[in-house]
Design a protein around this motif. Structure first.
Motif, PDB file in Angstrom:
ATOM      1  N   PHE A 287       0.836  -1.198   0.000  1.00  0.00           N
ATOM      2  CA  PHE A 287       0.000   0.000   0.000  1.00  0.00           C
ATOM      3  C   PHE A 287       0.873   1.251   0.000  1.00  0.00           C
ATOM      4  CE2 PHE A 287      -2.889   3.088   2.226  1.00  0.00           C
ATOM      5  CZ  PHE A 287      -3.830   3.177   1.206  1.00  0.00           C
ATOM      6  N   ALA A 288       1.970   1.238   0.765  1.00  0.00           N
ATOM      7  CA  ALA A 288       2.890   2.383   0.765  1.00  0.00           C
ATOM      8  C   ALA A 288       3.545   2.557  -0.601  1.00  0.00           C
ATOM      9  CB  ALA A 288       3.955   2.199   1.843  1.00  0.00           C
ATOM     10  N   HIS A 289       3.906   1.465  -1.241  1.00  0.00           N
ATOM     11  CA  HIS A 289       4.516   1.555  -2.569  1.00  0.00           C
ATOM     12  C   HIS A 289       3.591   2.257  -3.556  1.00  0.00           C
ATOM     13  CE1 HIS A 289       7.575  -1.983  -2.103  1.00  0.00           C
ATOM     14  NE2 HIS A 289       7.907  -0.914  -1.427  1.00  0.00           N
ATOM     15  N   GLN A 290       2.313   1.963  -3.462  1.00  0.00           N
ATOM     16  CA  GLN A 290       1.382   2.487  -4.452  1.00  0.00           C
ATOM     17  C   GLN A 290       0.791   3.833  -4.034  1.00  0.00           C
ATOM     18  OE1 GLN A 290      -0.922  -0.449  -6.653  1.00  0.00           O
ATOM     19  NE2 GLN A 290      -0.313  -2.001  -5.178  1.00  0.00           N
ATOM     20  N   TRP A 291       0.313   3.922  -2.810  1.00  0.00           N
ATOM     21  CA  TRP A 291      -0.299   5.164  -2.334  1.00  0.00           C
ATOM     22  C   TRP A 291       0.731   6.291  -2.238  1.00  0.00           C
ATOM     23  CZ3 TRP A 291      -0.719   6.086   3.507  1.00  0.00           C
ATOM     24  CH2 TRP A 291      -1.249   7.362   3.780  1.00  0.00           C
ATOM     25  N   LEU A 292       1.884   6.015  -1.655  1.00  0.00           N
ATOM     26  CA  LEU A 292       2.881   7.050  -1.414  1.00  0.00           C
ATOM     27  C   LEU A 292       3.986   7.089  -2.468  1.00  0.00           C
ATOM     28  CD1 LEU A 292       3.277   6.560   2.456  1.00  0.00           C
ATOM     29  CD2 LEU A 292       1.857   8.246   1.257  1.00  0.00           C
ATOM     30  N   ASP A 293       3.876   6.260  -3.506  1.00  0.00           N
ATOM     31  CA  ASP A 293       4.864   6.215  -4.586  1.00  0.00           C
ATOM     32  C   ASP A 293       6.222   5.688  -4.144  1.00  0.00           C
ATOM     33  OD1 ASP A 293       3.331   7.024  -6.734  1.00  0.00           O
ATOM     34  OD2 ASP A 293       3.682   9.146  -6.386  1.00  0.00           O
TER      35      ASP A 293
END
Length: 865
Positions: free
Chosen positions: A570-576
């Protein structure tokens, strides 16, 4: 300071408008009918709806002008049409967010704007909900490549690398889980078959791997290096290592001398290995010394994405510490191929190149060997530790060995190649109609039927219809007839299952989801995988349809180590954070190193995990008095009192200008290009990722802003010129303030008061947190700005306070993103009233992160197709 003229954004209260409008919509949204009048508008629209459109919208969006290719004159309000529903939703949002009409055009009064929106919103909500009830809100989608990888590994109890085979998934709204972005092509089918073959080969090996076990002391390690390394090893070791008793103390590390690495072992086969080492720090002022566990075949300069790093452990100075690690070596992993597992003191001094060492030896110049140093007492290495037979073998075959049993010769009736039918062309009826088939089944064929049934029950998420199961049985029998032994036929059938629509696609029926479908959603959301035995059992018992039982199961899943996948993905995708390695900082950022790069995303992962596990307020995404730090990051941030390189929760000084993910070095790196920062990029990131209000794309003919790395002009001066374009002013009013709030952070997240440049402007200056480094000093960073509403701020601390004035919007944005991630479908118009109800409840609880996760999993969006 750039002057900001008063606009409608200041004269109208956006919050008052939206709150009042929402109350109207929620109260009366279900009381309106459809029907069409002659003007093409829904019959329940207010009488003055179209006159208001003509007065305020048609100047730019009539048939002749049609700016942005939108003609409201030719757009009927037929909301049952999906395309028109989406178009009118965009119109609603632009008007509700006060982006339309543009500031330089006549503005409707608050009453007129409410009239425009209320009738439109009521019809949009009704049409959207009717479509959901009819078709479901979540279209059919396949597993993402990440979900597939975790699913096959969890199901089969293996670790096999398949991501390198699978194509990247498209992203919609930043996420690769959204159905409308996930495609399926012939190339996908081929790659998933290859991945399934790898998985089955790893799951059902015919024999156990050869085990290995070794132990050596520090002295034995030293003597071995001298024996095999020759003159180069002698120079490196005698200059940097001291041996006492059975221990050896290393006072240096080197990228040029593998003899200064403590190689624990070379894995000969995939599987789990255990590394144990007794280590102690020396001469490190009482502080722990970090030890890097890594793959020794990677040279640091050729490893920009840090593939070599396995783990980091702090070694105390006061007493020896036994490091005990289990390390998983995956099947088919290029990263691990022929790579030894080694240890090194990561903060030890760097030893110079061989030529310099030879000169040192000739001049009798050697280090004092006083510290810091790393003492090696002993190392043990063993593995693979995995039981044999494997977990998949035991589930499918029980105690029966996987042998090379074949059909009896009378069964080996293979058609000629020219006439042999493909397995897919045969049906279950073939088993009864084939005149050549003997009346008494061969024992091997009967075993194949039984094992295929067990394989299907273990691999596939739902019980198969009888015809589908019969087709898999037939496929296994055909493989036997073609000469495969039982193990080959079983692996091939498993491969067919793992690359079939039964496994790849999540099939759901419109309406309320049943227990197994809820279980599948939960597993994909929180584990990126498939349900485990406990989840499947609860689903069969109907417990996942009970709110209290569902909450209990979500708690269990969040406490499971597999929830780390949710945090990181989720951090990889939401926060780039997937882009953390996308850029390499310019050489003028000499303080940047691999230890800092490794620590950056770890801070964000640890922060989110703490936010979740302690159920803390999501306000802390914006402002917190703590973070997740190690000594390397703390030095970068100018924070004292953090020792060791293992990350842990740490309090932040009041004037640190840190706290919340928006000031993490990881985020500041992914929102810069490696050479310069851009308020535009960072401002867009804040609007999209934190506030959920992404700006519209710029017009195609808009010139880009080129950074001036010579320092002749400031970014503010460049943006002043850019904003003079009428087409740019509208969006930059919102983009620039958060961007300038973050301008006091450089491309690697360091605090700055002046820009770093590549040529002399104001002479050279030492960096505050790295006094040994001097760089060319450019112009001062121009701090401060005004929000779009005209509120001034002087720095990031002030701006974070302004952001938290609208806590609902921060929570709303995160709910929208979690819903998209969890259900594979972005928020639809009918979902908005549900989100607002969730917000009311979360507001009373303090906007806590775990409560938000529970609210998502209990919501209508999650529990319906």
């Amino acid at each position: 300071m750039i002057p900001v003229k008063k606009t409608v954004r200041q004269r109208l209260s956006r919050r008052a408008l939206l709150v009042g409008l929402l109350a109207v919509l929620l109260k009366s949204g279900s009381q309106f009918g459809f029907g069409q009048n002659s003007a093409g508008l829904a019959s329940d629209m207010p009488a003055d709806f179209q006159p208001l459109l003509q007065r305020y919208c048609w100047e730019c969006h009539d048939r002749d002008t049609a700016k942005a290719r939108l003609s409201l004159e030719d757009t009927p309000a037929r909301f049952e049409d999906p395309g028109l529903l989406d178009r009118w939703t965009r119109v609603f949002d632009k008007v509700a967010q006060l982006e339309m009409p543009p500031p330089d055009r006549p503005q409707p009064t608050l009453a007129e704007r409410t009239t425009l929106l209320s009738g439109l919103g009521q019809n949009l909500a009704k049409a959207s909900r009717e479509r959901q009830l009819r078709e479901g809100r979540s279209p059919l989608r396949r597993l993402t490549r990440t979900e597939y990888s975790h699913s096959v590994n969890d199901l089969l109890g293996i670790q096999v690398e398949v991501l390198d085979l699978l194509p990247e998934d498209n992203r919609v709204g930043g996420f690769d889980k959204v159905s409308r972005g996930i495609d399926m092509s012939a190339q996908h089918w081929l790659r998933y078959q290859q991945a399934a073959q790898r998985a089955m080969d790893a799951a059902l090996p015919s024999s156990p791997p050869r085990s290995q076990q070794s132990r050596f002391t520090g002295r034995e390690w030293f003597d071995q290096q001298l024996r095999v390394g020759g003159r180069l090893a002698e120079l490196a070791l005698r200059a940097s290592v001291r041996v006492e008793g059975n221990s050896a103390t290393l006072y240096a590390q080197s990228a040029f001398h593998p003899h200064l690495q403590i190689v624990a072992g070379l894995p000969q086969a995939p599987g789990r290995y255990r590394l144990r080492a007794s280590l102690q720090a020396r001469g490190n002022s009482g502080n722990p010394l970090p030890v890097l566990v890594f793959l020794s075949g990677y040279q640091p300069d050729a490893d920009p994405t840090l593939q070599r790093i396995i783990d980091v452990k702090d070694i105390p100075e006061t007493t020896a510490r036994t490091v005990d690690l289990e390390i998983q070596v995956p099947h088919y992993s290029d990263r691990w191929k022929n790579q030894s597992i080694a240890l090194v003191g990561w903060s030890l001094a760097q030893q110079r190149q061989p030529g310099a060492l030879e000169a040192e030896a000739a001049l009798n110049e050697k280090p004092g060997l006083t510290g810091p140093g790393l003492t090696l007492n002993w190392v043990e290495f063993e593995g693979p530790l995995d039981p044999f037979p494997t977990l998949a073998h035991r589930r499918v075959l029980g105690d029966q060995p996987l042998t090379n049993r074949r059909l009896e010769p009378r069964w080996n009736l293979k058609p000629s190649p020219a006439t042999r039918p493909e397995p897919a062309e045969r049906t279950s009826a073939d088993q009864q109609s084939d005149p050549q088939r003997p009346a008494t089944p061969d024992p091997v064929a009967s075993d194949a039927d039984r094992l295929v049934d067990r394989l299907a029950s273990e691999i596939l998420p739902q019980p198969l219809p009888g015809e589908a199961l019969a087709a898999y049985r037939l496929y296994a029998r055909r493989r036997l007839e073609q000469g495969d032994d039982l193990s080959q036929a079983l692996k091939a059938t498993g491969q067919a299952m793992l690359s079939s629509p039964h496994f790849l696609f999540r099939v759901e029926n419109p309406g309320r989801l049943d227990g197994p479908a809820v279980a599948a959603r939960l597993a994909a959301f929180l584990w990126n995988s498939v349900p485990d035995a406990s989840l499947r059992t609860r689903a069969k018992l109907g417990q996942l349809t009970e709110p209290a039982q569902l909450r209990t199961e979500v708690e269990r899943m969040l406490n499971d180590p597999r929830s780390w996948r949710f945090i990181t993905d989720f951090a990889h995708q939401w926060l780039d954070l997937r882009n953390i390695h996308a850029t390499t900082p310019d050489l003028m950022y000499g303080e940047f190193d691999s230890a800092l790069l490794w620590s950056m995303p770890q801070e964000t992962y640890g922060f989110l995990l703490t936010l979740l596990s302690e159920n803390r307020s999501i306000d802390e995404l914006v402002r917190s008095d703590w973070s997740y730090l190690n000594e390397r990051l703390a030095r970068h941030y100018g924070i004292q009192g953090v020792a060791g390189w293992e990350l842990r929760k740490a309090n932040l000084p009041a004037q640190a200008h840190r706290g919340g993910v928006i000031t993490h070095a990881s985020i500041l790196k992914v929102t810069a290009n490696g050479t310069s920062t851009s308020p535009v990029l960072r401002g867009k990131w804040i609007l999209d990722r934190i506030l959920g209000q992404p700006p519209s794309p710029p017009p195609a003919d808009t010139p880009a802003i080129e950074p001036d790395i010579r320092g002749a002009s400031t970014i503010r001066e460049q943006l002043e010129k850019h904003r003079q374009l009428a087409s740019c002013t509208r969006c930059h009013r919102w983009i620039d303030p958060p961007g300038f709030a973050l301008e006091t952070f450089d491309v690697i997240g360091g605090w700055r008061e002046w820009y770093r440049v590549k040529s002399e402007v104001n002479g050279r200056a030492a960096l505050p947190n790295y006094p040994h480094l001097k760089v060319w000093k450019g112009p001062l960073v121009e701090q401060g700005y005004r929000t779009a509403a005209g509120k001034p701020f002087t720095n990031i601390d002030d701006y974070r306070s302004l952001l938290l004035e609208d806590r609902d919007q921060i929570a709303r944005s995160l709910i929208y993103k979690l819903i998209a991630y969890a259900t594979g479908t972005e928020i639809q118009f009918a979902d908005r009233e549900v989100v607002e109800a969730m917000l009311r409840e979360l507001r009373t609880q303090g906007y806590r992160f775990k409560d938000l996760i529970h609210a998502v999993t209990q919501s209508r969006m999650f529990l319906e197709k």
